[in-house]
Design an enzyme around this catalytic site. Structure first.
Site, mmCIF file in Angstrom:
data_model
loop_
_atom_site.group_PDB
_atom_site.id
_atom_site.type_symbol
_atom_site.label_atom_id
_atom_site.label_comp_id
_atom_site.label_asym_id
_atom_site.label_seq_id
_atom_site.Cartn_x
_atom_site.Cartn_y
_atom_site.Cartn_z
ATOM 1 N N GLY A 125 0.837 -1.191 0.000
ATOM 2 C CA GLY A 125 0.000 0.000 0.000
ATOM 3 C C GLY A 125 0.872 1.240 0.000
ATOM 4 O O GLY A 125 0.771 2.083 -0.871
ATOM 5 N N GLN B 17 10.271 -5.119 8.293
ATOM 6 C CA GLN B 17 9.887 -3.728 8.030
ATOM 7 C C GLN B 17 11.125 -2.845 7.867
ATOM 8 O O GLN B 17 11.172 -1.976 6.994
ATOM 9 C CB GLN B 17 9.027 -3.189 9.181
ATOM 10 C CG GLN B 17 7.605 -3.729 9.170
ATOM 11 C CD GLN B 17 6.821 -3.152 8.009
ATOM 12 O OE1 GLN B 17 6.489 -1.977 7.969
ATOM 13 N NE2 GLN B 17 6.539 -3.976 7.034
ATOM 14 N N LYS C 160 5.982 1.866 19.421
ATOM 15 C CA LYS C 160 6.177 3.105 18.657
ATOM 16 C C LYS C 160 5.852 2.968 17.173
ATOM 17 O O LYS C 160 5.431 3.920 16.542
ATOM 18 C CB LYS C 160 7.618 3.582 18.795
ATOM 19 C CG LYS C 160 7.917 4.276 20.117
ATOM 20 C CD LYS C 160 9.310 4.859 20.090
ATOM 21 C CE LYS C 160 9.597 5.670 21.338
ATOM 22 N NZ LYS C 160 10.999 6.124 21.336
ATOM 23 N N GLY C 161 6.091 1.850 16.574
ATOM 24 C CA GLY C 161 5.825 1.738 15.134
ATOM 25 C C GLY C 161 7.106 1.732 14.324
ATOM 26 O O GLY C 161 8.066 2.446 14.635
ATOM 27 N N VAL C 162 7.121 0.916 13.298
ATOM 28 C CA VAL C 162 8.355 0.640 12.566
ATOM 29 C C VAL C 162 8.194 0.697 11.045
ATOM 30 O O VAL C 162 9.151 0.459 10.317
ATOM 31 C CB VAL C 162 8.907 -0.750 12.954
ATOM 32 C CG1 VAL C 162 9.261 -0.781 14.438
ATOM 33 C CG2 VAL C 162 7.907 -1.862 12.625
ATOM 34 N N GLY C 163 7.004 1.019 10.564
ATOM 35 C CA GLY C 163 6.744 0.871 9.127
ATOM 36 C C GLY C 163 7.503 1.844 8.245
ATOM 37 O O GLY C 163 7.767 1.542 7.079
ATOM 38 N N GLU C 164 7.809 3.019 8.753
ATOM 39 C CA GLU C 164 8.335 4.047 7.867
ATOM 40 C C GLU C 164 9.757 4.487 8.189
ATOM 41 O O GLU C 164 10.459 5.012 7.331
ATOM 42 C CB GLU C 164 7.376 5.259 7.871
ATOM 43 C CG GLU C 164 6.069 4.888 7.200
ATOM 44 C CD GLU C 164 4.937 5.872 7.450
ATOM 45 O OE1 GLU C 164 4.730 6.730 6.602
ATOM 46 O OE2 GLU C 164 4.254 5.755 8.489
HETATM 47 MO MO1 MOS Z 1 1.860 5.349 5.190
HETATM 48 S S1 MOS Z 1 2.669 6.623 3.838
HETATM 49 O O1 MOS Z 1 1.316 6.297 6.417
HETATM 50 O O2 MOS Z 1 0.857 4.267 4.473
#
Ligand code: MOS
Length: 750
Positions: free
Chosen positions: A249, A650, A713-717
């Site tokens: 996505g 990720q 915290k999150g790791v996707g970006e």
């Molecule tokens: Mo992300 S760019 O927040 O899917």
């Protein structure tokens, strides 16, 4: 500081919890065997195929379409044009909130960008629909396309992207720069990029009266439901979206796009289910992109290597008809302790589709410029780039003055540098060669991304047989959400994972918010955990209030939930199984609800970010200018790690994209026509296996009591930030050539 190895749970994982376990994706087997059903795999009875006709000009209007020729083609059922498109309940250009993007759904004959939909051919087969599109032979009245960062007058937007002000200042940057003994000023350019998820946008839409059933990849089903409801004038409950799997996505599936709405309109027009799948080149226009930027950085440094001023201005583009733009300069708010900081943006309108979120929108683009400029400032100060960053380490968030909720960046620097072997690096460029004579360079960059939380809801049902079902409308873009969230669900209920059925990916489940902003695990996870805790609280009430229970009188806080049993905290030998408690109470099941949202008090008290340090080695052919990334080391501190295998993946994905940002990706626009020349995977370069080096990821254990109760915290970006700059800085270190236009190309180095 410990590395979380794939075989070990993090130190703070509770005994018996599935949180912290390096489990493989639960959908892995389904995917590699082809059993996972993506949107376009659905073929309801009577389904027709729709194919978009898209504009070959970037600005003007459509003057004619040979609808008769297309309709005469065998198999073609209907051609949808502005003339016969079913009505909508609202203007698709109306906008009442920033998350409502203006879309092109055949509202008129106007063309606002190349690849804009101009008609839809609906046929019995994909082949017939495709042939029908070819027969439309559109003619146009063409206006000159406005292309690129110098297309015209720019304006200062009222807000950055979807939130922050476009201009932010702390201290007096101008005076601080003027008074600094050393100054660096440099301008960097980043290209336009397109998401290129493996799975293009697709929809299978079926109407039943005024009820709508759709299969479509979505990063935010509830928001999509609301948008479609508004457009069609039907209640959201009448719309059922299934989105169990996404083939990527990266932000492009965060908001419902024009082509998806066209699929729904086509189904309405013909009164049969319709499937519409974008062709690869049709992804380059109506479904978002990362806009190009031109960023000027000015850094003042005192005689001891301390930054005195940091100014970051970013110019970018947006479409002629909507407002989203890339908030690149915001990258300078967080990392370096400059007493004076100013960030600003301006935007020029061009004839492209509207830009949209793309993995670390703003941060990724800003980071490659900022980290390059920091490298230039270190060199100008005669300092090692790591020593320079440590000298300017931000103990509080520079732009706000707030303390960090947690920040283990120093540990990331130390561990990453040790793994990489950074200490042997010569400060000057062009000092290292390998045995084959290639120039070798080492560079680094700092990674950061905000730790965000949105709102979500979840439901958990514990059954008398000791199994449970946990439900929330979460989205798995491929990142493993279905697995990580199930781990959180099991933990919340005190059950083994194999006792828990976790349902997600459907809009008839509680709203899990948007899978974006690297916040999905925290947001959906907290709601799920809360639903489990609600079940356990009810169960505990049943047990501790009943004198027949060994837990009688222990009080709600006096018991633990573990392995399907409630256990007295003060006496581990006294426990009772969930099954026994429910049976004695005569209950078949207990239902719990959970809800999550950011805590406003914590948010206003603390700056919340994940951090990391990325180190890169490149080898450059001195004769041909060819660059190879040969090593990448990333050390990241991003709060609690739910599943180290998935988190590592990720980071890999982000870092590979970061390297791609520096060296590969660029959408090339024809300046005369406003068309993209390389709208395909052959010529829009993304890294292939041969471009991806050995990557070493280190996860720094970090406990954060403020971001949320689970410390996620999150790791996707974050992986994409830092990495682009590290690679670019390594190229400089190898060659002595400071390339400020990305991607770096062979001829920049010759
Ligand atoms: Mo992300 S760019 O927040 O899917």
């Amino acid at each position: 500081m410990t590395e979380i190895r794939p075989t070990a749970a993090p130190a703070h994982a509770r005994h018996g919890s599935s949180i912290g376990q390096p489990l493989t994706r639960r959908d892995g087997v389904l995917k590699v065997t082809g059993a996972a059903r993506y949107a376009a795999d659905n073929h309801p009875a009577g389904m027709l195929h729709a194919v978009l006709a898209v504009s070959s000009i970037a600005r003007g209007r459509v003057t004619a379409l040979d609808v008769d020729a297309a309709k005469a083609h065998p198999g073609v059922i209907e051609v949808m044009t502005p003339g016969n498109r079913p009505p909508l309940a609202m203007d698709p250009d109306e906008k009442s909130n920033p998350f409502m993007f203006r879309i092109d759904v055949l509202q008129n004959d106007r063309v606002r960008y190349a690849n804009q939909p101009i008609a839809v051919v609906i046929a019995e087969t994909l082949e017939a629909a495709t042939e029908g599109v070819a027969l439309l032979s559109p003619t146009y009245e063409t206006l000159p396309a406005r292309v690129g960062l110098d297309a015209g007058e720019s304006f200062v937007p009222p807000a950055v992207g979807v939130g922050n002000p476009a201009q932010v200042q702390r201290g007096e940057v101008g005076a601080a720069l003027a008074g600094s003994p050393s100054r660096v000023e440099a301008t960097y350019e980043t290209p336009s990029q397109y998401h290129n998820a493996m799975e293009p946008h697709a929809i299978v839409a079926a109407w039943d009266g005024d009820a709508l059933s759709i299969d479509t990849p979505s990063q935010g089903m509830a928001m999509a439901q609301g948008r479609i409801a508004g457009l069609f004038g039907i209640p959201p409950e009448k719309i059922h979206i299934r989105s169990p799997f996404l083939g990527g996505g990266f932000g492009s599936k965060g908001l419902i796009s024009g082509p998806q709405v066209l699929g729904i309109l086509a189904a309405r027009l013909v009164g049969r289910p319709v499937k519409l799948v974008l062709r690869r080149e049709q992804m380059y226009g109506p479904v978002g992109h990362r806009a190009p930027t031109r960023q000027t950085l000015r850094i003042g440094v005192d005689g001891e290597g301390r930054m005195t001023a940091l100014a970051h201005h970013a110019k970018t583009t947006s479409s002629s008809f909507d407002d989203f733009f890339e908030p690149a300069a915001d990258a300078s708010h967080t990392l370096y302790a400059s007493p004076a900081i100013a960030t600003s943006h301006d935007v020029v309108r061009v004839d492209t589709g509207t830009p949209l979120f793309m993995r670390a929108p703003g941060e990724a683009t800003g980071s490659i410029a900022l980290e390059s400029a920091i490298d230039e400032a270190a060199w100008a100060s005669g300092m090692d780039p790591l020593a320079f960053r440590l000298k300017n380490y931000a103990e509080v968030e520079p732009i706000s003055g707030k303390p960090f909720s947690s920040k283990a960046l120093r540990e990331c620097y130390a561990e990453g540098a040790a793994r990489f072997g950074w200490s042997g690096r010569p400060v000057a460029p062009r000092q290292m060669r390998d045995e084959a004579g290639f120039l070798v360079g080492w560079g680094m960059g700092t990674a950061t991304f905000p730790a965000l939380m949105f709102q979500a809801e979840a439901r958990a049902v514990l059954r008398r047989d000791g199994t449970a079902v946990v439900e929330t409308g979460a989205h798995d873009m491929g990142q493993g959400a279905w697995t990580a969230l199930a781990q959180i669900a099991a933990d919340g209920l005190g059950l083994d994972l194999d006792r828990v059925e976790f349902r997600a990916g459907s809009s008839d489940l509680p709203d899990a918010g948007i899978a974006g902003g690297s916040a999905h695990t925290a947001t959906a996870g907290m709601a799920i955990h809360g639903a489990g805790a609600d079940v356990i609280a009810r169960l505990t009430d049943l047990a501790t209030g009943d004198e027949r229970s060994p837990l009688f009188g222990a009080g709600n806080a006096g018991v633990l939930a573990r392995n399907g049993r409630l256990v007295r905290r003060d006496d581990g030998s006294r426990s009772e199984s969930y099954t026994d408690i429910l049976a004695r109470a005569g209950l078949a099941e207990i239902e719990g609800r959970g809800r999550s949202a950011a805590d406003p008090a914590a948010q206003s008290a603390y700056a919340m970010h994940a951090h990391g340090a990325v180190f890169a080695e490149v080898k450059v052919d001195p004769d041909l200018g060819q660059v190879r990334v040969t090593r990448l080391v990333g050390a990241f501190a991003a709060g609690r790690v739910i599943n180290p295998r998935l988190v590592r993946s990720q980071y890999y994905g982000g870092m590979i994209w970061g390297a791609s940002f520096a060296l590969h990706e660029e959408a090339v626009m024809d300046r005369r026509s406003g068309r993209i020349l390389n709208a395909d995977l052959a010529e829009y370069h993304v890294p292939v296996n041969a471009d991806v080096p050995s990557i070493d990821v280190v996860m720094i254990d970090e406990f954060d009591p403020h971001v949320n109760a689970l410390g996620i915290k999150g790791v996707g970006e974050i992986g994409i930030t830092g990495t682009g700059g590290a690679v670019a800085n390594a190229v400089w270190h190898a060659t002595g050539a400071r390339v400020r236009r990305f991607p770096i190309r062979l001829h920049d180095l010759l």
